[in-house]
Design a protein around this motif. Structure first.
Motif, mmCIF file in Angstrom:
data_model
loop_
_atom_site.group_PDB
_atom_site.id
_atom_site.type_symbol
_atom_site.label_atom_id
_atom_site.label_comp_id
_atom_site.label_asym_id
_atom_site.label_seq_id
_atom_site.Cartn_x
_atom_site.Cartn_y
_atom_site.Cartn_z
ATOM 1 N N LEU B 100 0.861 -1.181 0.000
ATOM 2 C CA LEU B 100 0.000 0.000 0.000
ATOM 3 C C LEU B 100 0.898 1.231 0.000
ATOM 4 N N ILE B 117 -5.854 9.329 7.415
ATOM 5 C CA ILE B 117 -5.628 8.557 6.190
ATOM 6 C C ILE B 117 -5.552 7.085 6.546
ATOM 7 N N ARG B 118 -6.267 6.289 5.811
ATOM 8 C CA ARG B 118 -6.186 4.856 6.041
ATOM 9 C C ARG B 118 -5.973 4.143 4.714
ATOM 10 N N SER B 119 -4.919 3.326 4.640
ATOM 11 C CA SER B 119 -4.666 2.524 3.448
ATOM 12 C C SER B 119 -5.385 1.198 3.596
ATOM 13 N N ALA B 121 -6.265 -2.660 1.651
ATOM 14 C CA ALA B 121 -6.025 -3.605 0.565
ATOM 15 C C ALA B 121 -7.359 -4.183 0.114
#
Lengths: 559, 340, 142
Positions: B100, B117-119, B121
């Motif tokens: 990510l 902010i959040r990544s 998948a």
């Protein structure tokens, strides 16, 4: 080069040999691997014979040393006339400490200086900038202003030695500091000899020490090339570097192809500025890595000279043979050094250095055995330098030119290197050139893939690294580490603050304004930068102006 | 994780609603990982949701989506609004792992307490992503973020799926990615509320812009209706329709971004005025319910079917021993779920 | 319904050093080991790294430092992680770290230090061991 009929016969006979003699041996003793490959993963045959190089034309492809296409060497007498320059990259801590190291190295027989700058300097920050926290003097010497440069070069005969400076984004400013230091001592700029690395393209591709976006960066590079062409006949304004591309994990052919593609890009940019190719091309220099795969490396150097000569003469229309000649500095591969059993690194470096010499290097840096652990100690640096001296004086490999020329294997490898590099040039071209390819992450992706593939091979023991995945010893070895002056940082910051207080700040403001103007109106930036440096504007101040004018670059991520 | 001391879900929710970002981060993990606790979290948070405006940003790789999201978030912050960002990258189908990397382009937002902010998948397949995205959106919405920006993977079905998760969909294009027209994929054109030609300082930007204009100008206008993009011919100027505007931006320098954010706000306004917002909200609700119900029913079914029977039935279908319809009947029967 | 848990790892390069070969190779190897890897890129400040670790709710933070600035950067990152309540995150450092600094880093709470030549398989095994991934029978919700 070989008689076609004879080559055909050799080919037939080789097949017979494979089917009979070899097969018999294989049935009893299988080979160690199913496939043999170079360190770059390219297949290697069991035996090379004339049929592998049947299309080689001696005059077209090899020629004579000092003559087109320079495959066998850039100079007619090579090391019989003059040995390569033993140039040890050095720098740490304060200007005072590095100045001492330089004097030591020169006393030990080094023949040229090579300055390593610390990370804040490489990024155009003054030592006391918040971004510089913790980085002072770690990977090189801190130079924040002309004052530091004056101390760094104190007592060094700038009119007698040549100096190489590993500096890229802020190259123009650091070079200006060197020039002003010399001129203040009464040495005119036209007699100064040396090199600034100044190769910004490989920063985007591999080392990532960029500041500005590609376009203004290229403009700065062309400004320096133009300045050198007009004012500094003995200076190399750029050292087009494959070293860092290789260290980032590329294969040998990627190093070769990407470096030369960068070189062509600089040539085209300078031509676009309106410079005459023969006015600047003779001053372009190169910097390659020399890695572990002995023959592959030698082939890489030979192919590099041939490709460059052909392109410069045939594509860019250079008339002066010096424009066709690729001359290079080599450095042994830092990435091959291991933290485990560090003394083994001495052997790795020796073999790599020998490959550089057999490949016809013009100057050479040999890494110190402790570099995978820390900054090199004085003793480790001395052994590294002695390694070069042993090759130069004891092995007798310097007696004849290009002693491996004509080796079926080396010539076949050289040909393949050239072919594969040409294939890369076509791919880069189809992406729109080097800069669009950088923006699309092409190089970054290729290199990351190669680095990962190599690591998987090591992890799987398909490649043995002595002391790492085989012949491992648990016993730790005591390596004496370099002690840096603990007061160095404070002294440097005090000096910087005093400088900002005591210099003529009106003159600083005026000259910085000129730098900004030139950044905007496109005039050659070297002249206003020289004035700003002479007024003791700091590196951070000058680069700060350019940061404001040009913006900063952030790369897309590729794994 | 078993190495962690685990505060209860209730404690986490209380802390997160009081502004504890660590608790928020853990809630998202719980929701993303699904399961019993996730259901509890979402049930507790649902009453707090429904305030955020949700913006989906999609487009092919290389168009500069992350940078655009970064620039838009900065613009929203200047306008005093808080922003939650969900940046999605693909899961490797081979290892189940993921790389990510979108945060790289969002460096300047990191120290800002008004941005989260959040990544993510893509993890599961077939709608799993949309479900997880919707759930994480709910969490961020409940935490009071004014705007939620979702950056999609930019390839495949996910690009179109964003339409059911977002109120406003921005489709990003950039010059130099190959054929001007081809880059604008079928299906994506229909879901766009706003088009952006990013990297507008590059050569070819005008061509891309004009190509888009031509496609939009000549084609019929589109209105989204009940989850499907419908092509509707509509006289110009009627305010029942929204004519997707096209903007040029240079996200790296923030150029064109204030105008883009204005357009998002106008679109939000339009949705509310025209009643389209209510339609989209019920569409989103239907979508959400659909997902949850499917999952619940499937779970119920698998609980009741004896171990191994499901797999065995799959094999029999594959071997053409029975047809899939008979297989479903059989499974429903085993689970005692067949129609009475 | 069965729940799935993914190990999340932040791979970051603090300081100015741009040599990202190692960080990228490790990131890729961790992905191939089934981890979700959040890569933050080069030139990260300690604040940015700690905040990213928090927002991403990672289980592991891997720091790559080759410039020698580790003794300035790592203590700061460890302090910020603790301040943000991330006491239980597994922190690993990779790069050129002199032997004498290893105990100092460990005293700060760094669990593993990996020098040049480390096999990625060793790093993966270390993480699995530290997180007890191999001993668990079925993964549970976080």
């Amino acid at each position: 080069m070989y008689d076609k009929e004879q080559a055909r016969k050799v080919h037939e006979e080789k097949e017979r040999w494979e089917e009979t003699t070899v097969q018999k041996a294989l049935s009893r003793f299988p080979e160690r691997y199913e496939k043999f490959t170079t360190i770059s993963g390219k297949p290697v045959e069991r035996l090379y014979t004339p049929d592998n190089v049947v299309d080689l034309d001696y005059f077209r492809d090899l020629g004579f040393p000092g003559e087109f296409p320079f495959t066998r060497g850039p100079y007619p007498t090579m090391y019989r006339g003059r040995l390569w320059t033993m140039r040890m990259f050095a720098g740490f801590g304060t200007a005072e400490e590095t100045n001492e190291r330089f004097k030591y190295l020169l006393a030990e027989g080094e023949t040229g200086l090579s300055i390593a700058f610390d990370l804040p300097t490489l990024y155009g920050y003054d030592t006391d900038a918040p971004e510089a926290e913790g980085e002072f003097g770690k990977c090189g010497v801190a130079v924040s202003s002309l004052r530091d440069m004056e101390i760094l070069l104190d007592g060094i005969p700038l009119d007698e030695i040549t100096t190489s400076m590993t500096i890229n984004s802020p190259a123009a400013v650091i070079w200006a500091m060197y020039i002003v230091t010399a001129e203040k001592r009464g040495i005119p700029r036209r007699v100064l000899g040396g090199t600034i690395q100044n190769d910004i393209l490989k920063e985007y591709i591999a080392q990532k020490e960029y500041i500005f976006p590609p376009e203004p960066s290229m403009r700065l590079v062309v400004d320096t090339i133009e300045f050198a062409a007009n004012e500094m006949p003995r200076w190399h304004p750029i050292s087009i570097s494959g070293y860092h591309i290789r260290e980032a994990g590329s294969t040998a052919v990627q190093e070769l192809a990407f470096t030369l593609a960068d070189g062509f890009t600089y040539v085209e940019a300078a031509l676009e500025r309106g410079l005459d190719v023969d006015a600047f091309a003779p001053r372009l220099s190169f910097f390659f890595n020399v890695h572990n795969d002995f023959f592959e490396e030698i082939a890489k150097f030979r192919a590099a000279r041939r490709i460059w000569a052909r392109a410069m003469r045939d594509k860019y229309g250079a008339k002066n043979p010096r424009s066709w000649t690729l001359r290079f500095h080599a450095q042994t591969a830092g990435c091959t050094l291991t933290a485990q059993q560090p003394e083994n690194n001495i052997v790795r470096v020796a073999i790599q250095a020998l490959a550089a010499v057999l490949g016809g290097a013009q100057s050479l840096h040999t890494n110190s055995m402790d570099e995978a652990l820390a900054l090199p100690s004085e003793k480790a640096v001395r052994i590294a330098l002695r390694t070069q001296q042993i090759i130069a004086h004891e092995t007798e490999v310097t007696n004849t030119i290009d002693p491996l020329g004509g080796s079926f294997y080396v010539e076949a490898l050289t040909n393949r290197m050239e072919e594969e590099a040409n294939e890369y040039f076509r791919r880069i071209e189809s992406l729109g050139g080097v800069i669009p390819a950088i923006e699309k992450g092409f190089f970054q992706q290729e290199i990351a893939d190669a680095a990962f593939r190599y690591q998987l091979e090591v992890d799987a023991k398909r490649r043995i690294i002595v002391g790492v995945n085989e012949y491992v010893e648990e016993e730790p070895l005591e390596i004496p580490l370099l002690e840096m002056d603990p007061e160095g940082y404070d002294r440097q910051v005090r000096r910087l603050q005093e400088l900002r207080r005591t210099r003529d700040n009106r003159e600083v403001t005026r000259t910085l304004h000129e730098v900004r103007e030139a950044a905007r109106n496109g005039k050659n930036l070297m002249y206003p930068i020289l004035d700003a440096v002479a007024a003791y504007a700091t590196l951070g101040e000058i680069m700060g102006i350019l940061r404001e004018e040009f913006g900063e670059w952030e790369e897309p991520v590729w794994f | 994780m078993n190495t962690r001391s685990a505060p209860s879900v209730e404690e986490l929710i209380t802390a997160a609603l009081a502004g504890d970002r660590r608790a928020l981060a853990r809630l998202i993990t719980i929701v993303e990982n699904d399961g019993e606790q996730a259901r509890a979290v979402l049930q507790r948070l649902y009453p707090h949701t429904g305030r955020a405006h949700i913006v989906g940003i999609t487009g092919a790789p290389g168009t500069g989506k992350s940078t655009l999201v970064n620039a838009m978030a900065r613009e929203y912050r200047q306008r005093g609004m808080t922003v939650g960002i969900i940046a999605i990258d693909p899961t490797s189908p081979f290892s189940g792992g993921a790389l990510l990397g979108d945060r790289v382009r969002m460096k300047d937002l990191v120290g800002d307490p008004g941005v989260y902010i959040r990544s993510m998948a893509t993890r599961g397949s077939l709608g799993g992503l949309a479900r997880a995205t919707d759930d994480v959106v709910l969490v961020l919405d409940a935490m009071g973020f004014d705007r939620i920006l979702i950056e999609t993977v930019g390839v495949g079905q996910a690009e179109v799926d964003i339409a059911s998760s977002a109120h406003t969909v921005i489709v990003v294009e950039a010059p130099g990615l190959g054929d001007d027209i081809q880059a604008i994929k079928a299906g994506v054109l229909e879901i766009a509320d706003i088009f952006v030609v990013n990297k507008a300082d590059r050569e070819g930007a005008d061509r891309t812009f004009m190509a888009l204009q031509t496609m939009l100008g000549l084609g019929p206008r589109t209105v989204r209706h009940h989850g499907r993009a419908m092509r509707v011919d509509m006289p110009e100027g009627t305010h029942e329709g929204w004519r997707p505007p096209i903007f040029k931006t240079v996200a790296t320098r923030g150029e064109g971004v204030p105008e883009l954010v204005d357009a998002v706000e106008q679109h939000r306004h339009f949705l509310e005025e025209s009643g389209e917002m209510a339609r989209r909200e019920s569409e989103r609700a239907a979508h959400l319910l659909d997902h949850i119900l499917r999952d619940a029913l499937m779970a119920r079914l698998l609980e009741r079917v004896p171990e191994g029977n499901f797999e065995a039935t799959v094999e029999r279908v594959a071997a053409r021993e029975i047809d899939p319809y008979a297989a479903v009947e059989h499974l429903m029967h085993e689970a005692a779920l067949e129609a009475e | 319904m069965a729940s799935s848990r993914k190990v999340r790892v932040l791979v970051a390069k603090p300081g100015l050093d741009g040599h990202d070969r190692g960080a990228k190779v490790v990131a890729r190897a961790l992905r191939d080991a089934g981890f979700e890897v959040i890569y933050t890129g080069i030139r990260q400040t300690p604040e940015a790294i700690a905040e990213a670790a928090l927002q991403e709710d990672v289980d592991v933070v891997g720091l790559s430092i080759l410039s020698g600035a580790h003794m300035a950067l790592v203590p700061k990152i460890m302090r910020l992680l603790k301040e943000k309540g991330l006491n239980d995150v597994l922190v690993l450092v990779g790069g050129i770290i002199p032997d004498e600094d290893v105990p100092k880093l460990k005293a700060l709470g760094v669990k593993g230090v990996f020098g040049p030549g480390t096999l990625t398989t060793d790093i993966i095994a270390f993480i699995r061991r530290e997180l007890n991934l191999d001993t668990e029978e079925a993964p549970k919700a976080a």
